[in-house]
Design a protein around this motif. Structure first.
Motif, PDB file in Angstrom:
ATOM      1  N   GLU A   1      77.278  63.233   9.862  1.00 16.70           N
ATOM      2  CA  GLU A   1      77.458  63.864  11.179  1.00 16.70           C
ATOM      3  C   GLU A   1      77.931  62.835  12.198  1.00 16.70           C
ATOM      4  O   GLU A   1      78.817  63.106  13.007  1.00 16.70           O
ATOM      5  CB  GLU A   1      76.153  64.516  11.635  1.00 16.70           C
ATOM      6  N   LEU A   2      77.309  61.636  12.137  1.00 14.74           N
ATOM      7  CA  LEU A   2      77.724  60.565  13.052  1.00 14.74           C
ATOM      8  C   LEU A   2      79.181  60.175  12.812  1.00 14.74           C
ATOM      9  O   LEU A   2      79.937  59.932  13.762  1.00 14.74           O
ATOM     10  CB  LEU A   2      76.818  59.343  12.903  1.00 14.74           C
ATOM     11  N   LYS A   3      79.570  60.113  11.534  1.00 10.66           N
ATOM     12  CA  LYS A   3      80.968  59.792  11.230  1.00 10.66           C
ATOM     13  C   LYS A   3      81.892  60.852  11.807  1.00 10.66           C
ATOM     14  O   LYS A   3      82.931  60.525  12.400  1.00 10.66           O
ATOM     15  CB  LYS A   3      81.176  59.685   9.719  1.00 10.66           C
ATOM     16  N   ALA A   4      81.508  62.121  11.612  1.00 12.21           N
ATOM     17  CA  ALA A   4      82.324  63.211  12.162  1.00 12.21           C
ATOM     18  C   ALA A   4      82.371  63.118  13.684  1.00 12.21           C
ATOM     19  O   ALA A   4      83.437  63.275  14.293  1.00 12.21           O
ATOM     20  CB  ALA A   4      81.771  64.567  11.715  1.00 12.21           C
ATOM     21  N   ASP A   5      81.205  62.870  14.280  1.00  7.14           N
ATOM     22  CA  ASP A   5      81.166  62.720  15.741  1.00  7.14           C
ATOM     23  C   ASP A   5      82.018  61.541  16.191  1.00  7.14           C
ATOM     24  O   ASP A   5      82.728  61.618  17.196  1.00  7.14           O
ATOM     25  CB  ASP A   5      79.717  62.544  16.228  1.00  7.14           C
ATOM     26  N   MET A   6      81.957  60.452  15.448  1.00  7.01           N
ATOM     27  CA  MET A   6      82.758  59.268  15.788  1.00  7.01           C
ATOM     28  C   MET A   6      84.253  59.587  15.684  1.00  7.01           C
ATOM     29  O   MET A   6      85.043  59.143  16.511  1.00  7.01           O
ATOM     30  CB  MET A   6      82.407  58.079  14.882  1.00  7.01           C
ATOM     31  N   GLN A   7      84.618  60.359  14.663  1.00  7.47           N
ATOM     32  CA  GLN A   7      86.011  60.757  14.535  1.00  7.47           C
ATOM     33  C   GLN A   7      86.435  61.587  15.748  1.00  7.47           C
ATOM     34  O   GLN A   7      87.523  61.392  16.302  1.00  7.47           O
ATOM     35  CB  GLN A   7      86.231  61.564  13.240  1.00  7.47           C
TER      36      GLN A   7
ATOM     37  N   LYS B   1      63.555  59.946  -0.866  1.00 12.40           N
ATOM     38  CA  LYS B   1      64.832  60.541  -1.254  1.00 12.40           C
ATOM     39  C   LYS B   1      65.276  61.571  -0.215  1.00 12.40           C
ATOM     40  O   LYS B   1      66.443  61.615   0.164  1.00 12.40           O
ATOM     41  CB  LYS B   1      64.723  61.201  -2.638  1.00 12.40           C
ATOM     42  N   GLU B   2      64.326  62.398   0.223  1.00 18.40           N
ATOM     43  CA  GLU B   2      64.647  63.411   1.224  1.00 18.40           C
ATOM     44  C   GLU B   2      65.072  62.754   2.542  1.00 18.40           C
ATOM     45  O   GLU B   2      66.037  63.171   3.176  1.00 18.40           O
ATOM     46  CB  GLU B   2      63.460  64.345   1.439  1.00 18.40           C
ATOM     47  N   ASP B   3      64.310  61.684   2.899  1.00 20.77           N
ATOM     48  CA  ASP B   3      64.671  60.960   4.126  1.00 20.77           C
ATOM     49  C   ASP B   3      66.057  60.327   4.002  1.00 20.77           C
ATOM     50  O   ASP B   3      66.864  60.373   4.936  1.00 20.77           O
ATOM     51  CB  ASP B   3      63.630  59.879   4.437  1.00 20.77           C
TER      52      ASP B   3
ATOM     53  N   GLY C   1      68.535  62.990   4.284  1.00 20.58           N
ATOM     54  CA  GLY C   1      68.660  63.335   5.707  1.00 20.58           C
ATOM     55  C   GLY C   1      69.462  62.282   6.457  1.00 20.58           C
ATOM     56  O   GLY C   1      70.298  62.600   7.301  1.00 20.58           O
ATOM     57  N   LEU C   2      69.196  61.019   6.143  1.00 21.13           N
ATOM     58  CA  LEU C   2      69.948  59.929   6.779  1.00 21.13           C
ATOM     59  C   LEU C   2      71.427  60.003   6.410  1.00 21.13           C
ATOM     60  O   LEU C   2      72.306  59.784   7.251  1.00 21.13           O
ATOM     61  CB  LEU C   2      69.368  58.568   6.388  1.00 21.13           C
ATOM     62  N   LYS C   3      71.686  60.307   5.124  1.00 22.18           N
ATOM     63  CA  LYS C   3      73.079  60.436   4.700  1.00 22.18           C
ATOM     64  C   LYS C   3      73.769  61.555   5.488  1.00 22.18           C
ATOM     65  O   LYS C   3      74.908  61.403   5.940  1.00 22.18           O
ATOM     66  CB  LYS C   3      73.164  60.725   3.195  1.00 22.18           C
TER      67      LYS C   3
END
Length: 160
Positions: A51-57, A39-41, A44-46
Motif C-alpha cells: 500500500e505504501l509503495k502504491a501510495d508512493m507511486q 507470519k500474519e504480522d 500485514g506488513l507486506k
C-alpha cells in the motif's frame, strides 16, 4: 540397587522426561502460535508495504504533475513579465509621443489657430464694410419698387 529401584528410577526419569516433553510440546505450540502470529504480522506488513509503495507511486505522480504545473506557471510568469516589460516600453514611448504632441499644440497649432482667428476677424470686418453699400443699394431698390407700386396705383386712380 535393585531392579525395581532402577525401574522406578527409570520410570521417574521417564515421567520427568514426559513432563518435559509435554512442556516442550506446549512451548512448541506457543512458538508455533507466535510464529503464526509473526507470519500474519509479516503478511500485514507486506500488505502495508505494498500500500505504501502504491501510495508512493501516487505521490510521485502527483509531485511530477506539480513539477509540470510549476514549470508551466514559471513559463506563464516569464511571458507575463515580458509582456509587462513590453507594455512599460510602449507606455514610455506613448508618454514621449504625448509630450511631443502637447508641445506641438502649445507651440504651433495654438499659435496658428490664433492667427487664423485674427485673420477671420479681419475678413469678417472687411466683408461687413464691403456689404454696407450693397445693403444701402438693396434698401434703395426696395424703396424704388414701393414707389413704383404707389405710382401705379395713382395712375389707375387718375385714368379710371
Amino acid at each position: 540397587m535393585a531392579e525395581n529401584e532402577k525401574l522406578d528410577l527409570i520410570l521417574a526419569e521417564m515421567q520427568a522426561m514426559k513432563a518435559d516433553m509435554r512442556e516442550l510440546k506446549t512451548d512448541m505450540q506457543n512458538v508455533k502460535a507466535d510464529v503464526q502470529g509473526l507470519k500474519e504480522d509479516v503478511q500485514g506488513l507486506k500488505e502495508d508495504v505494498q500500500e505504501l509503495k502504491a501510495d508512493m507511486q501516487n505521490v510521485k505522480a502527483d509531485v511530477q504533475g506539480l513539477k509540470e504545473d510549476v514549470q508551466e506557471l514559471k513559463a506563464d510568469v516569464q511571458e507575463l513579465e515580458e509582456e509587462t516589460q513590453d507594455m512599460k516600453s510602449e507606455v514610455q514611448t506613448l508618454g514621449r509621443k504625448i509630450t511631443i504632441i502637447q508641445l506641438l499644440l502649445e507651440n504651433e497649432i495654438r499659435v496658428n489657430i490664433q492667427r487664423v482667428a485674427e485673420g477671420h476677424l479681419d475678413l469678417s470686418r472687411n466683408l461687413q464694410e464691403a456689404m454696407r453699400p450693397s445693403n444701402e443699394v438693396e434698401m434703395l431698390s426696395i424703396k424704388v419698387r414701393r414707389l413704383e407700386s404707389d405710382m401705379q396705383e395713382v395712375k389707375m386712380k387718375v385714368f379710371n
